[in-house]
Every structure is written in C-alpha cells, then in structure tokens.
Design an enzyme around this catalytic site. Structure first.
Site, PDB file in Angstrom:
ATOM      1  N   THR A 135     -16.321  -3.672  -8.807  1.00 44.53           N
ATOM      2  CA  THR A 135     -17.470  -2.966  -8.259  1.00 44.53           C
ATOM      3  C   THR A 135     -18.702  -3.116  -9.151  1.00 44.53           C
ATOM      4  OG1 THR A 135     -18.308  -0.727  -7.880  1.00 44.53           O
ATOM      5  CG2 THR A 135     -16.477  -0.900  -9.380  1.00 44.53           C
ATOM      6  N   ASP A 136     -19.867  -2.995  -8.552  1.00 47.68           N
ATOM      7  CA  ASP A 136     -21.105  -3.032  -9.349  1.00 47.68           C
ATOM      8  C   ASP A 136     -21.213  -1.824 -10.279  1.00 47.68           C
ATOM      9  OD1 ASP A 136     -21.613  -1.104  -7.395  1.00 47.68           O
ATOM     10  OD2 ASP A 136     -23.452  -2.026  -6.646  1.00 47.68           O
ATOM     11  N   GLU A 137     -20.391  -0.771 -10.003  1.00 47.97           N
ATOM     12  CA  GLU A 137     -20.508   0.450 -10.811  1.00 47.97           C
ATOM     13  C   GLU A 137     -20.110   0.218 -12.268  1.00 47.97           C
ATOM     14  OE1 GLU A 137     -19.263   4.131  -9.183  1.00 47.97           O
ATOM     15  OE2 GLU A 137     -19.860   3.596  -7.165  1.00 47.97           O
ATOM     16  N   THR A 170      -1.994   6.411   0.438  1.00 47.73           N
ATOM     17  CA  THR A 170      -2.600   7.670  -0.008  1.00 47.73           C
ATOM     18  C   THR A 170      -3.402   8.210   1.172  1.00 47.73           C
ATOM     19  OG1 THR A 170      -4.691   6.668  -0.709  1.00 47.73           O
ATOM     20  CG2 THR A 170      -2.893   6.683  -2.339  1.00 47.73           C
ATOM     21  N   ASP A 215       0.869  -1.182   0.000  1.00 42.36           N
ATOM     22  CA  ASP A 215       0.000   0.000   0.000  1.00 42.36           C
ATOM     23  C   ASP A 215       0.900   1.224   0.000  1.00 42.36           C
ATOM     24  OD1 ASP A 215      -3.213   0.399   1.315  1.00 42.36           O
ATOM     25  OD2 ASP A 215      -1.900   2.098   0.951  1.00 42.36           O
ATOM     26  N   TYR A 252     -14.276   7.068 -12.385  1.00 40.09           N
ATOM     27  CA  TYR A 252     -13.945   5.954 -11.481  1.00 40.09           C
ATOM     28  C   TYR A 252     -14.417   4.624 -12.065  1.00 40.09           C
ATOM     29  CZ  TYR A 252     -14.729   2.555  -7.736  1.00 40.09           C
ATOM     30  OH  TYR A 252     -14.765   1.398  -6.992  1.00 40.09           O
ATOM     31  N   SER A 253     -15.693   4.558 -12.437  1.00 43.73           N
ATOM     32  CA  SER A 253     -16.201   3.253 -12.891  1.00 43.73           C
ATOM     33  C   SER A 253     -15.588   2.867 -14.238  1.00 43.73           C
ATOM     34  CB  SER A 253     -17.730   3.220 -12.916  1.00 43.73           C
ATOM     35  OG  SER A 253     -18.259   4.286 -13.646  1.00 43.73           O
ATOM     36  N   LYS A 277     -12.331   1.273 -13.345  1.00 43.67           N
ATOM     37  CA  LYS A 277     -12.508  -0.077 -12.783  1.00 43.67           C
ATOM     38  C   LYS A 277     -12.896  -1.049 -13.909  1.00 43.67           C
ATOM     39  CE  LYS A 277     -12.363  -1.250  -8.966  1.00 43.67           C
ATOM     40  NZ  LYS A 277     -11.196  -1.743  -8.168  1.00 43.67           N
TER      41      LYS A 277
HETATM   42  P1  NAD Z   1     -10.087   2.827  -0.004  1.00 37.81           P
HETATM   43  O1  NAD Z   1      -9.994   4.076  -0.809  1.00 37.81           O
HETATM   44  O2  NAD Z   1     -10.583   2.887   1.387  1.00 37.81           O
HETATM   45  O3  NAD Z   1      -8.652   2.113   0.053  1.00 37.81           O
HETATM   46  C1  NAD Z   1      -7.810   2.031  -1.050  1.00 37.81           C
HETATM   47  C2  NAD Z   1      -6.414   1.665  -0.544  1.00 37.81           C
HETATM   48  O4  NAD Z   1      -5.560   1.539  -1.694  1.00 37.81           O
HETATM   49  C3  NAD Z   1      -5.776   2.716   0.362  1.00 37.81           C
HETATM   50  O5  NAD Z   1      -5.159   2.102   1.466  1.00 37.81           O
HETATM   51  C4  NAD Z   1      -4.739   3.386  -0.531  1.00 37.81           C
HETATM   52  O6  NAD Z   1      -3.625   3.895   0.193  1.00 37.81           O
HETATM   53  C5  NAD Z   1      -4.347   2.233  -1.437  1.00 37.81           C
HETATM   54  N1  NAD Z   1      -3.801   2.694  -2.731  1.00 37.81           N
HETATM   55  C6  NAD Z   1      -4.314   3.632  -3.562  1.00 37.81           C
HETATM   56  N2  NAD Z   1      -3.511   3.777  -4.636  1.00 37.81           N
HETATM   57  C7  NAD Z   1      -2.488   2.888  -4.488  1.00 37.81           C
HETATM   58  C8  NAD Z   1      -1.350   2.557  -5.267  1.00 37.81           C
HETATM   59  N3  NAD Z   1      -1.099   3.183  -6.424  1.00 37.81           N
HETATM   60  N4  NAD Z   1      -0.506   1.611  -4.819  1.00 37.81           N
HETATM   61  C9  NAD Z   1      -0.741   0.990  -3.617  1.00 37.81           C
HETATM   62  N5  NAD Z   1      -1.806   1.249  -2.848  1.00 37.81           N
HETATM   63  C10 NAD Z   1      -2.667   2.200  -3.271  1.00 37.81           C
HETATM   64  O7  NAD Z   1     -10.952   1.845  -0.895  1.00 37.81           O
HETATM   65  P2  NAD Z   1     -12.004   0.709  -0.432  1.00 37.81           P
HETATM   66  O8  NAD Z   1     -13.330   1.331  -0.256  1.00 37.81           O
HETATM   67  O9  NAD Z   1     -11.400  -0.092   0.622  1.00 37.81           O
HETATM   68  O10 NAD Z   1     -12.062  -0.153  -1.778  1.00 37.81           O
HETATM   69  C11 NAD Z   1     -11.149  -1.217  -2.001  1.00 37.81           C
HETATM   70  C12 NAD Z   1     -11.418  -1.825  -3.357  1.00 37.81           C
HETATM   71  O11 NAD Z   1     -12.753  -2.301  -3.414  1.00 37.81           O
HETATM   72  C13 NAD Z   1     -11.290  -0.837  -4.503  1.00 37.81           C
HETATM   73  O12 NAD Z   1     -10.694  -1.504  -5.580  1.00 37.81           O
HETATM   74  C14 NAD Z   1     -12.727  -0.452  -4.840  1.00 37.81           C
HETATM   75  O13 NAD Z   1     -12.845  -0.121  -6.198  1.00 37.81           O
HETATM   76  C15 NAD Z   1     -13.449  -1.736  -4.511  1.00 37.81           C
HETATM   77  N6  NAD Z   1     -14.851  -1.603  -4.073  1.00 37.81           N
HETATM   78  C16 NAD Z   1     -15.185  -0.759  -3.051  1.00 37.81           C
HETATM   79  C17 NAD Z   1     -16.507  -0.728  -2.608  1.00 37.81           C
HETATM   80  C18 NAD Z   1     -16.919   0.159  -1.463  1.00 37.81           C
HETATM   81  O14 NAD Z   1     -18.121   0.267  -1.184  1.00 37.81           O
HETATM   82  N7  NAD Z   1     -16.018   0.810  -0.756  1.00 37.81           N
HETATM   83  C19 NAD Z   1     -17.476  -1.543  -3.210  1.00 37.81           C
HETATM   84  C20 NAD Z   1     -17.085  -2.372  -4.265  1.00 37.81           C
HETATM   85  C21 NAD Z   1     -15.763  -2.417  -4.680  1.00 37.81           C
HETATM   86  O1  DAU Z   2     -21.181   0.592  -5.546  1.00 32.92           O
HETATM   87  C1  DAU Z   2     -19.870   0.357  -5.124  1.00 32.92           C
HETATM   88  C2  DAU Z   2     -19.132   1.670  -4.980  1.00 32.92           C
HETATM   89  O2  DAU Z   2     -19.640   2.287  -3.804  1.00 32.92           O
HETATM   90  C3  DAU Z   2     -17.622   1.492  -4.885  1.00 32.92           C
HETATM   91  O3  DAU Z   2     -17.146   0.971  -6.093  1.00 32.92           O
HETATM   92  C4  DAU Z   2     -16.937   2.843  -4.600  1.00 32.92           C
HETATM   93  O4  DAU Z   2     -15.550   2.643  -4.417  1.00 32.92           O
HETATM   94  C5  DAU Z   2     -17.540   3.411  -3.332  1.00 32.92           C
HETATM   95  O5  DAU Z   2     -16.983   4.681  -3.065  1.00 32.92           O
HETATM   96  C6  DAU Z   2     -19.061   3.524  -3.461  1.00 32.92           C
HETATM   97  O6  DAU Z   2     -19.407   4.532  -4.450  1.00 32.92           O
HETATM   98  P1  DAU Z   2     -20.637   5.534  -4.226  1.00 32.92           P
HETATM   99  O7  DAU Z   2     -20.432   6.705  -5.097  1.00 32.92           O
HETATM  100  O8  DAU Z   2     -21.931   4.819  -4.309  1.00 32.92           O
HETATM  101  O9  DAU Z   2     -20.385   5.902  -2.656  1.00 32.92           O
HETATM  102  P2  DAU Z   2     -20.473   7.283  -1.863  1.00 32.92           P
HETATM  103  O10 DAU Z   2     -20.417   6.932  -0.411  1.00 32.92           O
HETATM  104  O11 DAU Z   2     -19.530   8.295  -2.377  1.00 32.92           O
HETATM  105  O12 DAU Z   2     -21.949   7.779  -2.176  1.00 32.92           O
HETATM  106  C7  DAU Z   2     -23.079   6.991  -1.861  1.00 32.92           C
HETATM  107  C8  DAU Z   2     -24.310   7.761  -2.333  1.00 32.92           C
HETATM  108  O13 DAU Z   2     -24.491   8.910  -1.492  1.00 32.92           O
HETATM  109  C9  DAU Z   2     -24.205   8.287  -3.745  1.00 32.92           C
HETATM  110  O14 DAU Z   2     -25.485   8.217  -4.361  1.00 32.92           O
HETATM  111  C10 DAU Z   2     -23.784   9.757  -3.571  1.00 32.92           C
HETATM  112  C11 DAU Z   2     -24.437  10.123  -2.260  1.00 32.92           C
HETATM  113  N1  DAU Z   2     -23.714  11.118  -1.432  1.00 32.92           N
HETATM  114  C12 DAU Z   2     -22.394  10.894  -1.157  1.00 32.92           C
HETATM  115  C13 DAU Z   2     -21.689  11.773  -0.364  1.00 32.92           C
HETATM  116  C14 DAU Z   2     -20.214  11.551  -0.089  1.00 32.92           C
HETATM  117  C15 DAU Z   2     -24.399  12.200  -0.876  1.00 32.92           C
HETATM  118  O15 DAU Z   2     -25.619  12.374  -1.097  1.00 32.92           O
HETATM  119  N2  DAU Z   2     -23.700  13.071  -0.075  1.00 32.92           N
HETATM  120  C16 DAU Z   2     -22.370  12.918   0.191  1.00 32.92           C
HETATM  121  O16 DAU Z   2     -21.787  13.775   0.906  1.00 32.92           O
END
Ligand code: NAD
Ligand code: DAU
Length: 382
Positions: A140-142, A37, A34, A165-166, A169
């Site tokens: 991700t589902d996105e 970031t 990691d 982002y999507s 991915k």
């Molecule tokens: P996060 O942003 O919390 O964590 C990402 C981690 O990756 C951090 O620790 C960051 O330091 C590290 N990182 C970023 N760039 C890097 C690089 N170039 N080299 C090494 N490390 C690096 O993300 P998360 O929410 O834990 O998501 C993890 C994975 O799951 C992602 O691939 C995301 O697309 C996927 N995902 C997330 C969700 C969600 O709801 N959070 C849902 C579905 C899929």
């Molecule tokens: O669906 C999986 C994805 O879920 C992952 O791939 C992404 O990494 C993860 O960040 C997440 O994406 P979303 O865009 O759905 O998550 P976020 O928490 O940013 O936003 C959730 C919803 O809430 C979205 O419809 C935007 C809205 N939102 C978000 C923020 C940060 C608000 O209304 N207000 C806010 O301040």
C-alpha cells in the site's frame, strides 16, 4: 495450466483479481486461501466457485500446515498475497492482530513458497528456483507515510508508516525484501493507492457513505474532511498486478496509482449527488433506498430532494494520527510496463454506485453479522 495461490481472494481486491484472472486467461487454476474474517465473503465468489479452475481453501495464511498442503496438492507457480487485516480504524483498536496476520502471515507464505520452489543451490550458495515462479506482495502507499500539500510518493520515498496498519504492511514489505536479498527469491512488491469498486466492504469510506445515504443515515466525515486520497478503480489495480506478476523485473517495487486526488469531503458530496441522480433516473433502483423514519418526516425516494443532500453530512472526531494526503507517482510502472489507469473517476464512481444499487443483497449479506456492533462502537459516540 498455470497454478496461482491467491490469498485473501474472498475480500475486496482479491475477489476482483480472481474474477479478472479467470476471465482473462483460460489456462489458469486459482487456489484461493482465505480464512473468511468479517471482510471475506464466499457469496462474493459464488460464480467463480462453480468454475473447475477455481479451488477454495478456508484457512489462515499464518498456518504453515495449510499452506504446505496447498503446495503439495497443486503445482503452485505464483503466489499473490492479498490476505491482510486492511482497515486503519480497526488497527487503532487492535494492533496485535495486524502484526500477526500482515507480518507473520507474509513470512509464512514466503517460507513455504521458498521451500517448494527451491531446486538446489547456485555456485555462491544461494537457493536456485524453479523457472518462472514469483511471489507478489500486495502492499500500500500508506507505507510511505503522509504528504503535505505537494509532492508524490515514488518507489524511493523513505518508508515512514504512521498507523499500526501501515506499520504492519511496512514490516511485511521488509520481510519480502529480506527474502529477495538473502535467498534471491523471485519477488515483487506493488504499492497501490486507495481502491474503489464492486465488493468493497462498507466499513471503508465510499461503500459506507453509499450505504448510509440509502438508509438516510448521517455521513460521518472525520476531522474537517480535507484529507486527500488518490482513488483508483479496482480493475485497474488488478491489471497492474497481472502485469507486474508476469513482466515486472524481479526484486522490484512498483507504485500503482491513478493521479486522481480528491478530498474526502469532495468524495462524499459527489456520492450524494450521484446516488440522488441515479435514483431519480432509474425507478428500478427505488427499492435500494430504504430511507429512515424520523420524528418529523419519512425519508423516501418520493421526497429525496428534501433529505438526500449535504444535510446528511456530519463532521465527527478525527481518526487518531490521520494521514493528511496520499498521492502516488506511477511513472515507473507506466514507463516499464506500459500501465496506466483506464477508468476515469467520473465513470468509475457511477459504475460503482450502480453496482451497489443493483447488489443490495450482497450488502445485506456482508453486513448481517457483527457489522451493526462494529458500527455502533465506531460511530455511536462520535
Ligand atoms: P479486505 O479487508 O477487503 O480483504 C482481506 C481478505 O483477507 C479477506 O477476505 C479476509 O478474510 C482475508 N484474510 C484476513 N486475514 C487472513 C488470514 N489470516 N488468513 C487468510 N485470509 C485472511 O482487503 P482489501 O481492501 O481487498 O485489500 C487487499 C490487500 O490490498 C491488502 O493486503 C491491503 O493491505 C492491500 N491494499 C488495499 C487497498 C485498498 O484500497 N483497499 C489499497 C492498497 C493496498
Ligand atoms: O491508501 C491505501 C489504503 O486505502 C489501503 O492500504 C487500506 O487497506 C484501505 O483501507 C485504504 O485506507 P484509508 O484509511 O485511506 O481508507 P478508508 O476508506 O478507511 O478512509 C478513506 C478516508 O476517508 C480517510 O481519510 C478516512 C476518511 N473516512 C473514513 C471513514 C471510514 C471518513 O472521513 N469517514 C469514514 O467513515
């Protein structure tokens, strides 16, 4: 001992996965890569880093030398790639970073793993691999785009990403498929819906709302708040990844989701209600509630009924290209691997909010850097 390379292990889901694996299995060694970031935090892993079965390497997944060094230092048999730029809002501001990390970083990991796992060639000229190796891409589902009021994403739904982002991915998924088809590399892709739970960085909806409620700040809801997300407790996601890694059919994609659709505004209202209830029931949580002094009244735990309510909600300018609805059909992983979500949303959200109330030090630590600047830029003018 089985050696795992877990990238992004200092982030939200990656760190939960590291904790899950070290707890579930005795015979594992996890090497975390990691580059820390803003979203990665070593404080999240402070207990795990004391475990001799856990090694941390600070480095970038795009850096070939770092990844090669890990493979020459440890007999890595599994790679689970969580590392990514993960926040849609940030991708709208800086798309290039997302393409760099999410696509080129993935390709670099695949390449180094392929070279280290190849033992020769089969009769058709494809690489032959060490037994039991696997690369798992956490997607991700996105990648499927946005749904209307009905229907679900299945593994055969066409890819239709709409945000930088999507799109990044999706690019990563496609290069994983290319390594599977072209080099017969043993891979899986999991595509999960929105996770929630401990160690979620407070730029994402649920942790941001919890933080703002405790500080008596406005709760920014994008657009009209009717966008729908399909929420899954993070530990259920970790269990799904573990299953796919060890039992998933090579080359397959598995969707992971909890059949738990909620409009954003429902999430925000429920979070306000739950924080208020927990604060009233548990005097020990009062120190987490800092409130805010405004011109007319001080917001304190003593008068939370007056201010910790829907009046905190503020509708702000919508996210550009905001996807309306995500909803996963997890039938394939349920049927093939007997996975189903174990944490009901009503329980998971209470567990999550309790965790934040009890771990304010973590929140303060991860938001002590550039967070204030980011927050001002994102929400200052909305
Ligand atoms: P996060 O942003 O919390 O964590 C990402 C981690 O990756 C951090 O620790 C960051 O330091 C590290 N990182 C970023 N760039 C890097 C690089 N170039 N080299 C090494 N490390 C690096 O993300 P998360 O929410 O834990 O998501 C993890 C994975 O799951 C992602 O691939 C995301 O697309 C996927 N995902 C997330 C969700 C969600 O709801 N959070 C849902 C579905 C899929
Ligand atoms: O669906 C999986 C994805 O879920 C992952 O791939 C992404 O990494 C993860 O960040 C997440 O994406 P979303 O865009 O759905 O998550 P976020 O928490 O940013 O936003 C959730 C919803 O809430 C979205 O419809 C935007 C809205 N939102 C978000 C923020 C940060 C608000 O209304 N207000 C806010 O301040």
């Amino acid at each position: 001992m089985k050696y795992y390379l877990i990238t992004g292990g200092a982030g939200f889901i990656g760190s939960n996965f590291v904790k899950f694996m070290l707890k579930k299995y005795q015979d594992v060694h996890v090497v975390i890569l990691d580059n820390l970031t803003y979203a990665g935090n070593l404080g999240t892993l402070k207990n795990e880093l004391k475990d001799p079965r856990c090694t941390f390497v600070k480095g970038d997944i795009c850096d070939q030398e770092v990844v090669k060094k890990i493979f020459s230092g440890y007999p890595i048999r599994y790679v689970v790639n969580f590392a990514a730029e993960s926040h849609v809002d940030r991708s709208i501001e800086n798309p290039q970073l997302f393409l760099q990390t999410n696509i080129l970083g993935t390709q670099n990991l695949l390449d180094v793993a392929k070279k280290n796992w190849t033992t020769g060639k089969d009769e058709k000229g494809y690489p032959a691999y060490l037994d039991g190796v696997k690369y798992l891409q956490v997607s991700t589902d996105e990648v499927y785009g946005s749904l209307g009021e009905t229907g679900y994403f299945t593994e055969t739904t066409p890819l239709d990403p709409r945000s930088p982002y999507s799109a990044s991915k999706t690019g990563a998924d496609l290069i994983v498929v290319a390594y599977s088809e072209t080099y017969k590399m043993p891979v899986n892709i999991t595509r999960c819906s929105n996770n929630y739970g401990p160690y979620h960085f407070p730029e994402k909806l649920i942790p941001l709302i919890i933080k703002n409620i405790l500080e008596g700040k406005k709760l920014p809801v994008y657009g009209d708040g009717t966008n729908v997300r399909d929420w899954l407790y993070v530990e259920d996601h970790c269990k799904a990844i573990d299953l796919v890694l060890h039992k998933g059919r090579t080359g397959e994609v598995y969707n992971v989701g909890g059949h738990n659709e909620k409009q954003n505004i429902q999430i925000v209202r429920l979070t306000i209600e739950t924080v208020r209830r927990l604060l009233k029931e548990n005097p020990e949580y009062r120190s987490a509630c800092r409130g805010e002094v405004n011109s007319s009244e001080k917001k304190t735990p003593d008068n939370i009924d007056d201010w910790m309510n829907d009046s905190l909600i503020t509708y702000v300018t919508d996210r550009l290209g905001h996807d309306q609805r995500y909803a996963i059909d997890p039938a394939k992983i349920t049927k093939e691997l007997a996975w189903s979500p174990e944490t009901k949303f009503e329980d998971g959200i209470v567990k999550t909010i309790r965790w934040y109330l009890e771990n304010q030090d973590w929140v303060n630590e991860v938001t002590s850097g550039d967070y204030q600047k980011y927050y001002e830029e994102m929400y200052g003018s909305r």
